[in-house]
Design an enzyme around this catalytic site. Structure first.
Site, short mmCIF file in Angstrom:
data_model
loop_
_atom_site.label_atom_id
_atom_site.label_comp_id
_atom_site.label_asym_id
_atom_site.label_seq_id
_atom_site.Cartn_x
_atom_site.Cartn_y
_atom_site.Cartn_z
N ASP A 1 -1.00 -14.00 -28.52
CA ASP A 1 -0.36 -12.74 -28.15
C ASP A 1 -1.33 -11.83 -27.41
O ASP A 1 -0.94 -11.09 -26.50
CB ASP A 1 0.19 -12.04 -29.38
N GLU B 1 -1.53 -10.30 -37.40
CA GLU B 1 -0.42 -10.91 -38.12
C GLU B 1 -0.54 -10.44 -39.56
O GLU B 1 -1.66 -10.36 -40.10
CB GLU B 1 -0.46 -12.43 -38.03
N HIS C 1 3.45 -15.11 -31.34
CA HIS C 1 3.40 -14.77 -32.76
C HIS C 1 2.21 -15.37 -33.49
O HIS C 1 2.16 -15.34 -34.71
CB HIS C 1 4.71 -15.15 -33.48
N ASP D 1 -4.51 -7.96 -31.68
CA ASP D 1 -3.21 -8.20 -32.30
C ASP D 1 -3.43 -8.63 -33.74
O ASP D 1 -4.44 -9.27 -34.07
CB ASP D 1 -2.43 -9.28 -31.54
#
Length: 244
Positions: A166, A23, A161, A21
């Site tokens: 996540d 960000e 988040h 994942d």
């Protein structure tokens, strides 16, 4: 050259994979930057390693992005550069199949931009997007965000988040959907189907595309709100669907 060696999008469950994942500072892979990348390595269905690092984007992080993921300029100060972070990530994932939620339309584009375009290296790993998988496995669920899947499977959404949280959440949801697929296949008298390319070749809309694993009727390719999919020909008595 690097672009030509990109992996394929697959569907299904594989016991050996890496859930990852990202960000980012925004939604545009051509303009925005990765500020955190995390991954969970799974072998034979069991978590065997984790990877996580913040990334210095070399520019201020927009306030809107910080509100979503909680990552600030102070947090990424001194963090690895994009190139260093991607080198570490590539070493961690090796040739494994990558898994993530909505990665076909978002995360993979950021990875290709950072690794293929930015570093001139190939990213040949095949990948599985759990968003279309969730739509196929859970067609009655109103929304298919990762937090919606977690709530459906009674999985904690605490820390959502942030990339590593996540990843852990997505790994559990992916495993649950894998079990569901295995149960459906068992009911149909077959072994759990392996991951296969997400496209179905020359099958056209309205044409037969195999048998429904639930009722044995013919599957038919149809076009829906989110693109083409396979649906049971006996709809509405059987509502089985499969993402393409």
């Amino acid at each position: 050259m690097a672009r030509e060696k990109r992996g394929r999008q697959l569907t299904g469950y594989v016991p050996d994979h890496v859930v990852f994942d990202l960000e980012t500072t925004g939604l545009n892979p051509l303009e925005d930057q990765i500020i955190e990348i995390s991954a969970v390595k799974v072998e034979k269905g069991e978590v065997c390693g984790t990877f996580s690092t913040l990334v210095d984007p070399g520019r201020p992080i927009p306030r809107a992005a910080s509100k979503v993921n909680g990552i600030t300029d102070e947090m990424v100060a001194g963090a690895p550069t994009m190139e260093k972070a991607m080198e570490q990530f590539l070493a961690f994932i090796g040739p494994a199949v990558l898994v993530g939620h909505n990665i076909h339309c978002f995360d993979m584009k950021f990875l290709y931009q950072a690794i293929c375009a930015g570093m001139g290296k190939a990213l040949p790993n095949d990948y599985i997007d759990t968003l279309p998988m969730a739509r196929a496995c859970l067609p009655r669920l109103r929304r298919h965000r990762l937090t919606d899947l977690a709530a459906h499977f009674y999985i904690s959404t605490e820390g959502a988040h942030r990339a590593l949280n996540d990843c852990m959440m997505n790994e559990k949801c992916y495993a649950e959907m894998g079990k569901q697929m295995a149960e459906v296949s068992a009911e149909a008298g077959a072994a759990a189907p392996p991951a296969v390319p997400a496209t179905v070749g020359s099958v056209r809309s309205g044409k037969s595309a195999g048998q429904c694993p639930r009722c044995g009727k013919e599957l038919v390719r149809r076009n829906g709100r989110y693109g083409p999919f396979l649906g049971c020909g006996s709809f509405p008595s059987c509502r089985y669907t499969q993402a393409l």
